[in-house]
Motif scaffolding. Sequence first.
Motif, PDB file in Angstrom:
ATOM      1  N   ARG A  50      15.709  66.868  71.328  1.00 47.45           N
ATOM      2  CA  ARG A  50      14.387  66.527  70.293  1.00 47.45           C
ATOM      3  C   ARG A  50      13.782  66.996  71.453  1.00 47.45           C
ATOM      4  N   TYR A  86       6.827  50.488  71.952  1.00 44.29           N
ATOM      5  CA  TYR A  86       6.780  52.428  71.807  1.00 44.29           C
ATOM      6  C   TYR A  86       6.746  52.622  73.595  1.00 44.29           C
ATOM      7  N   ARG A  88       6.456  56.641  74.909  1.00 48.10           N
ATOM      8  CA  ARG A  88       5.175  57.735  74.872  1.00 48.10           C
ATOM      9  C   ARG A  88       5.958  58.850  75.942  1.00 48.10           C
ATOM     10  N   LYS A 149       7.683  69.812  68.799  1.00 50.28           N
ATOM     11  CA  LYS A 149       6.634  68.728  69.582  1.00 50.28           C
ATOM     12  C   LYS A 149       5.246  68.764  70.135  1.00 50.28           C
ATOM     13  N   TYR A 153      -1.631  69.103  69.335  1.00 47.46           N
ATOM     14  CA  TYR A 153      -1.807  69.126  68.056  1.00 47.46           C
ATOM     15  C   TYR A 153      -3.252  68.808  67.248  1.00 47.46           C
ATOM     16  N   ASN A 156      -2.945  68.682  63.433  1.00 46.20           N
ATOM     17  CA  ASN A 156      -2.973  67.811  62.930  1.00 46.20           C
ATOM     18  C   ASN A 156      -3.974  67.264  62.969  1.00 46.20           C
ATOM     19  N   GLU A 182       3.843  68.665  55.262  1.00 45.91           N
ATOM     20  CA  GLU A 182       4.932  67.108  55.332  1.00 45.91           C
ATOM     21  C   GLU A 182       3.115  66.598  56.180  1.00 45.91           C
ATOM     22  N   THR A 184       0.252  64.951  58.550  1.00 46.06           N
ATOM     23  CA  THR A 184      -0.034  64.936  60.052  1.00 46.06           C
ATOM     24  C   THR A 184       0.430  64.086  61.324  1.00 46.06           C
ATOM     25  N   GLY A 185       0.995  63.187  60.623  1.00 45.20           N
ATOM     26  CA  GLY A 185       2.176  62.488  61.693  1.00 45.20           C
ATOM     27  C   GLY A 185       3.442  62.029  61.682  1.00 45.20           C
ATOM     28  N   ASP A 186       3.519  61.886  60.194  1.00 51.95           N
ATOM     29  CA  ASP A 186       4.897  62.381  58.606  1.00 51.95           C
ATOM     30  C   ASP A 186       5.111  62.775  57.997  1.00 51.95           C
ATOM     31  N   ASN A 187       7.054  62.568  57.622  1.00 51.01           N
ATOM     32  CA  ASN A 187       7.286  63.390  56.648  1.00 51.01           C
ATOM     33  C   ASN A 187       6.904  62.593  55.127  1.00 51.01           C
ATOM     34  N   LEU A 206       8.041  68.698  60.871  1.00 52.59           N
ATOM     35  CA  LEU A 206       8.561  68.540  62.312  1.00 52.59           C
ATOM     36  C   LEU A 206      11.107  67.558  61.561  1.00 52.59           C
ATOM     37  N   GLY A 208      11.852  64.675  61.462  1.00 46.84           N
ATOM     38  CA  GLY A 208      11.792  63.789  61.814  1.00 46.84           C
ATOM     39  C   GLY A 208      12.490  62.868  62.351  1.00 46.84           C
ATOM     40  N   ILE A 209      12.633  61.655  63.202  1.00 46.64           N
ATOM     41  CA  ILE A 209      13.720  61.607  63.944  1.00 46.64           C
ATOM     42  C   ILE A 209      13.807  60.277  62.368  1.00 46.64           C
ATOM     43  N   THR A 210      12.581  59.140  62.009  1.00 43.06           N
ATOM     44  CA  THR A 210      12.988  58.615  60.519  1.00 43.06           C
ATOM     45  C   THR A 210      13.582  59.576  60.276  1.00 43.06           C
ATOM     46  N   THR A 246       8.295  57.265  63.407  1.00 41.78           N
ATOM     47  CA  THR A 246       8.226  56.460  64.075  1.00 41.78           C
ATOM     48  C   THR A 246       7.026  55.408  64.377  1.00 41.78           C
TER      49      THR A 246
END
Length: 290
Positions: A50, A86, A88, A149, A153, A156, A182, A184-187, A206, A208-210, A246
């Motif tokens: 991604r 985590y 970044r 990504k 931001y 958001n 979506e 701000t930082g989640d689906n 996004l 989203g990987i999750t 994430t």
Amino acid sequence: MKVWIDGQLVEESEAKVSVFDHGLLYGDGVFEGIRMYHNRVFRLREHIERLYWSAKAILLEIPMTQDEMIRACVETCRANGLRDGYIRLIVTRGKGTLGLDPRRCPKPSVIIIAATIQLYPEKYYQEGLTIVTVPTTRNLVNSVNPAIKSLNYLNNILARIEANNANVEEAILLNSEGFVAECTGDNVFLVHKGRLLTPPLSAGALYGITRGTVIDCAREMGIPVAEPNLTRYDVYIADEMFLTGTAAEMVPVVKVDGRVIGDGRPGPMTGRLLQAFRERTRVDGEVIFE
Ligand code: PXG
């Protein structure tokens, strides 16, 4: 803490970028947020893929191969003795001139920070979140596409400020047509009459990987999954709702814009999917310490 910057692992105090970096001057760059669980970097290949797609979309050539990037992430975890936490990962356009033309930036910068993570309080997972829809609209797909990504931001962040003003932890953004995009930082996911629903990526979400992991889990469990356009009405009448990301993993939502979702408690399908997701985090991803 040791930070990877342009091919070297250096002390945090030495990990610096130029004030002429276009990542700082214009938000010109891309990033990833990645989790480590139980000595594995969860879905690292998918995150790196991604990242390279985001970079391609902004015509930014990352000066490393995807395999080199994967090794650099694992190495940065090792250098910091981290098995859980985590990452970044940031790729900026690099140092340039005071003008926005990216052609003035000959060398992109790659930064990898591996750290511990501040999680949502356990209370939110037990009791569920209360959230609101906010006035800030998700970026149009033909401006800074929400699939990228990027280091931009602010849209958001504006929505997050609106959530803060309403004293809640997340915010639903609608797209310019009024469909749910979506948070701000989640689906966003809904459960309605036994089906799992999430907005299509074309609604302005996004990739989203999750999100992808939860869809895979649902399919394996025989739960029907669909990606229709969703309105606020669909949210209000849902039996269950949860967010994926994430940082948040899967967090239940029990109230939206003052409407109670389902019976006001995290639902059974959310619970089953969370269990399946947690099992994935034990077996999926690149091993850190052999
Ligand atoms: N939508 C947006 C706008 C995001 O930024 C997600 C959805 C969920 O995607 P993943 O791939 O993580 O399932 C994100 C991810 C942070 C932070 O520091 C934000 C994200 C990820 C990690 C940390 O707030 N956003």
